[in-house]
Write a protein that holds these residues in place. Sequence first.
Motif, mmCIF file in Angstrom:
data_model
loop_
_atom_site.group_PDB
_atom_site.id
_atom_site.type_symbol
_atom_site.label_atom_id
_atom_site.label_comp_id
_atom_site.label_asym_id
_atom_site.label_seq_id
_atom_site.Cartn_x
_atom_site.Cartn_y
_atom_site.Cartn_z
ATOM 1 N N VAL A 18 66.912 -13.758 41.908
ATOM 2 C CA VAL A 18 66.219 -12.961 42.925
ATOM 3 C C VAL A 18 65.530 -13.873 43.925
ATOM 4 N N VAL A 19 65.630 -13.511 45.196
ATOM 5 C CA VAL A 19 64.801 -14.104 46.248
ATOM 6 C C VAL A 19 63.978 -12.972 46.844
ATOM 7 N N VAL A 20 62.659 -13.098 46.790
ATOM 8 C CA VAL A 20 61.793 -12.085 47.392
ATOM 9 C C VAL A 20 61.631 -12.392 48.874
ATOM 10 N N ALA A 21 61.954 -11.420 49.714
ATOM 11 C CA ALA A 21 61.773 -11.560 51.157
ATOM 12 C C ALA A 21 60.551 -10.748 51.562
ATOM 13 N N ILE A 22 59.514 -11.439 52.009
ATOM 14 C CA ILE A 22 58.314 -10.745 52.477
ATOM 15 C C ILE A 22 58.501 -10.426 53.959
ATOM 16 N N ASN A 23 58.636 -9.152 54.256
ATOM 17 C CA ASN A 23 58.801 -8.714 55.638
ATOM 18 C C ASN A 23 57.434 -8.765 56.315
ATOM 19 N N LYS A 24 57.245 -9.773 57.163
ATOM 20 C CA LYS A 24 55.918 -10.031 57.737
ATOM 21 C C LYS A 24 55.584 -9.063 58.868
ATOM 22 N N PHE A 25 54.380 -8.465 58.775
ATOM 23 C CA PHE A 25 53.841 -7.599 59.826
ATOM 24 C C PHE A 25 52.711 -8.341 60.550
ATOM 25 N N LYS B 25 81.197 -8.907 41.829
ATOM 26 C CA LYS B 25 80.165 -9.669 41.116
ATOM 27 C C LYS B 25 79.223 -10.302 42.139
ATOM 28 N N PRO B 26 78.042 -9.716 42.339
ATOM 29 C CA PRO B 26 77.086 -10.281 43.304
ATOM 30 C C PRO B 26 76.572 -11.638 42.840
ATOM 31 N N GLN B 27 76.209 -12.478 43.808
ATOM 32 C CA GLN B 27 75.721 -13.830 43.510
ATOM 33 C C GLN B 27 74.201 -13.909 43.458
ATOM 34 N N VAL B 28 73.555 -13.130 44.303
ATOM 35 C CA VAL B 28 72.093 -13.193 44.393
ATOM 36 C C VAL B 28 71.585 -11.881 44.974
ATOM 37 N N VAL B 29 70.350 -11.536 44.625
ATOM 38 C CA VAL B 29 69.724 -10.321 45.133
ATOM 39 C C VAL B 29 68.503 -10.689 45.965
ATOM 40 N N VAL B 30 68.435 -10.155 47.174
ATOM 41 C CA VAL B 30 67.249 -10.301 48.017
ATOM 42 C C VAL B 30 66.422 -9.033 47.858
ATOM 43 N N LEU B 31 65.193 -9.197 47.391
ATOM 44 C CA LEU B 31 64.301 -8.067 47.145
ATOM 45 C C LEU B 31 63.247 -8.023 48.249
ATOM 46 N N VAL B 32 63.304 -6.982 49.080
ATOM 47 C CA VAL B 32 62.413 -6.884 50.241
ATOM 48 C C VAL B 32 61.106 -6.208 49.858
ATOM 49 N N ILE C 248 56.088 -16.601 38.289
ATOM 50 C CA ILE C 248 57.131 -16.124 37.376
ATOM 51 C C ILE C 248 58.489 -16.755 37.708
ATOM 52 N N GLY C 249 58.461 -17.829 38.482
ATOM 53 C CA GLY C 249 59.670 -18.599 38.747
ATOM 54 C C GLY C 249 60.636 -17.971 39.721
ATOM 55 N N VAL C 250 60.126 -17.134 40.621
ATOM 56 C CA VAL C 250 60.991 -16.455 41.584
ATOM 57 C C VAL C 250 60.795 -17.048 42.978
ATOM 58 N N THR C 251 61.895 -17.330 43.651
ATOM 59 C CA THR C 251 61.851 -17.869 45.009
ATOM 60 C C THR C 251 61.359 -16.806 45.980
ATOM 61 N N VAL C 252 60.568 -17.214 46.963
ATOM 62 C CA VAL C 252 60.039 -16.283 47.951
ATOM 63 C C VAL C 252 60.186 -16.884 49.339
ATOM 64 N N ALA C 253 60.442 -16.042 50.335
ATOM 65 C CA ALA C 253 60.584 -16.490 51.719
ATOM 66 C C ALA C 253 59.971 -15.462 52.650
ATOM 67 N N ILE C 254 59.342 -15.940 53.708
ATOM 68 C CA ILE C 254 58.778 -15.065 54.738
ATOM 69 C C ILE C 254 59.879 -14.721 55.736
ATOM 70 N N SER C 255 60.007 -13.439 56.046
ATOM 71 C CA SER C 255 60.998 -13.011 57.036
ATOM 72 C C SER C 255 60.306 -12.523 58.300
ATOM 73 N N GLU C 256 60.754 -13.046 59.441
ATOM 74 C CA GLU C 256 60.252 -12.601 60.742
ATOM 75 C C GLU C 256 61.413 -12.183 61.636
ATOM 76 N N VAL C 257 62.446 -11.618 61.020
ATOM 77 C CA VAL C 257 63.643 -11.255 61.788
ATOM 78 C C VAL C 257 63.366 -10.121 62.769
ATOM 79 N N PHE C 258 62.382 -9.271 62.482
ATOM 80 C CA PHE C 258 62.078 -8.165 63.391
ATOM 81 C C PHE C 258 61.685 -8.689 64.768
ATOM 82 N N THR C 259 60.885 -9.737 64.794
ATOM 83 C CA THR C 259 60.406 -10.278 66.068
ATOM 84 C C THR C 259 61.222 -11.463 66.580
ATOM 85 N N LYS C 260 61.965 -12.153 65.693
ATOM 86 C CA LYS C 260 62.660 -13.372 66.098
ATOM 87 C C LYS C 260 64.169 -13.334 65.870
#
Length: 560
Positions: free
Chosen positions: A374-381, A321-328, A399-411
């Motif tokens: 859902v948490v939307v992860a924006i893969n920043k370029f 049973k998953p708890q949360v989905v990260v949508l990239v 639409i009430g969805v959490t969003v976060a910027i991801s910079e894991v590629f560079t950091k």
Amino acid sequence: MKSDIEIAQEAKMKNIKDIAQGIGIEEENLNYFGKYKAKIDYSLVKEMENRKDGKVILVTAINPTPAGEGKTTITVGLGDALNQLGKKSIICLREPSLGPVFGLKGGAAGGGYAQVVPMEDINLHFTGDIHAIGATNNLLAAILDNHIYQGNELNIDSRKITWRRTLDMNDRQLRFIVNGLGGRTNGVPREDGFDITVASEIMAVFCLAKDIKDLKERLARIVVAYTYEGAPVTVKNLKAQGALAVLLKDAFNPNLVQTLEGTPAFIHGGPFANIAHGCNSLISTKLALKLADYVVTEAGFGADLGAEKFFDIKCRIGGIKPQVVVLVASVRALKHHGGADKEQLGQENIEHLQKGIANLNRHIENIHKYNLPVVVAINKFPTDTQKELNIVSDECKKIGVTVAISEVFTKGGEGGLELANEVLKIIEGKDKGRRQEFRYLYSLEKSIKEKIKIIAKKIYRSESVVFSKEASENIAQFESMGYKNLPVCMAKTQYSFSDNPSLLGAPEGFELTVRQVRLSAGAGFMVALTGKIMTLPGLPKVPTAEKIDVDDEGRISGLF
């Protein structure tokens, strides 16, 4: 910036024994493959059955594009970020297939400063699991043909053999072949063909089995052919399940590696999501849940394929049973779905971005149908403008969805802290007691056609589903054999919600064509082939293989 492989080659890895000890695995349960890879005794799951499971975080994505979404990269970076926050996390990924590594996609071990290492090993032969699965598949093919050659006691109709051979490479020449030529001593001539190893039923069985006993039972149930009277012929009829299980025995133990930051990672099993069920092995996920507080795993390609199959097949079979989905998603990819030309993706383009957000919204709506946050992860370029990032963020918030910027590629993990904190807020938040219960998209009691139609209409948004004569005959046969109550594994292009790869964005009102349905009785699902999807890909005009090389000192370049 340095290439992925250069970053990986400069990494200072820890001895895998230390990684294992950090999650409570003693050396006696490890089988070493050098200093940085090891297999773990799968039976540890049973020894820890009374231990409380950790929380599952699924990482999925919008429909993939040539621009790249970075799903694996964000999965790795999120695991690293959780560990930086003091949370005990383990990452669970699939093993890369040699097909895409030398074909179009390249490596699949993450990217930049969010990678699993040793990267070259993981992308190539690794610990030999996929080779073992291919050998098992082809041993079964050899036993089957030998049975016919040696007198055919089971009365097998060679025109009704459904079992195909495999290899882990893109080779269109082998999709359809004729074998057994050259005279009687060389076998019985018949039509045959190859699938890519990661799309084989052996791979699916391997990834869904709970232990060796279950593995052997699933292998025994595989249907490989039919008799002249129309009766199914199984592996059990051929008395082959024991030999097949022996070839898979060692491979069945999960593989342990690490990220660039030393986060433990299980990489085990590798079914494609467009022609198979697209998730890492159930046994490695179960083991990770016993060893960690948080398990970050991914499902292949877009959420319409990998995530749907993760929920409706893997979670159902494994009781997960998953708890949360990260949508990239990425700004570049959304502009592509909005109709922007490839050359325009690095330029600010508000019109095409706003059109492409429909694809993101569609995936969010679909995940909510499973009662999952859902948490939307924006893969920043680097080419993304602040205005573009704000537009995507604002649309999600509307639409009430959490969003976060991801910079894991560079950091690395540091660039995933915002995402990790948002994920933890949902899992550990005060409102968790009011969270709806996770649910499946369909019940197994429905007919095979009904289940296919539910997926097509609720997830893809097709107006209608057309079943070819062959597909309808397949379904009627399988239901008469007692296989009505199996889940469905859709084989569909990854590039579109539809079965047309050029239909981008969020199409509606289209017709989905099911041309064939295959039975995977051992894996425990039906495979519905739609459109022009192939179970053995071909190489592109300029394959990645042309860029890969090794120097005199054995140093690899061009892998990714």
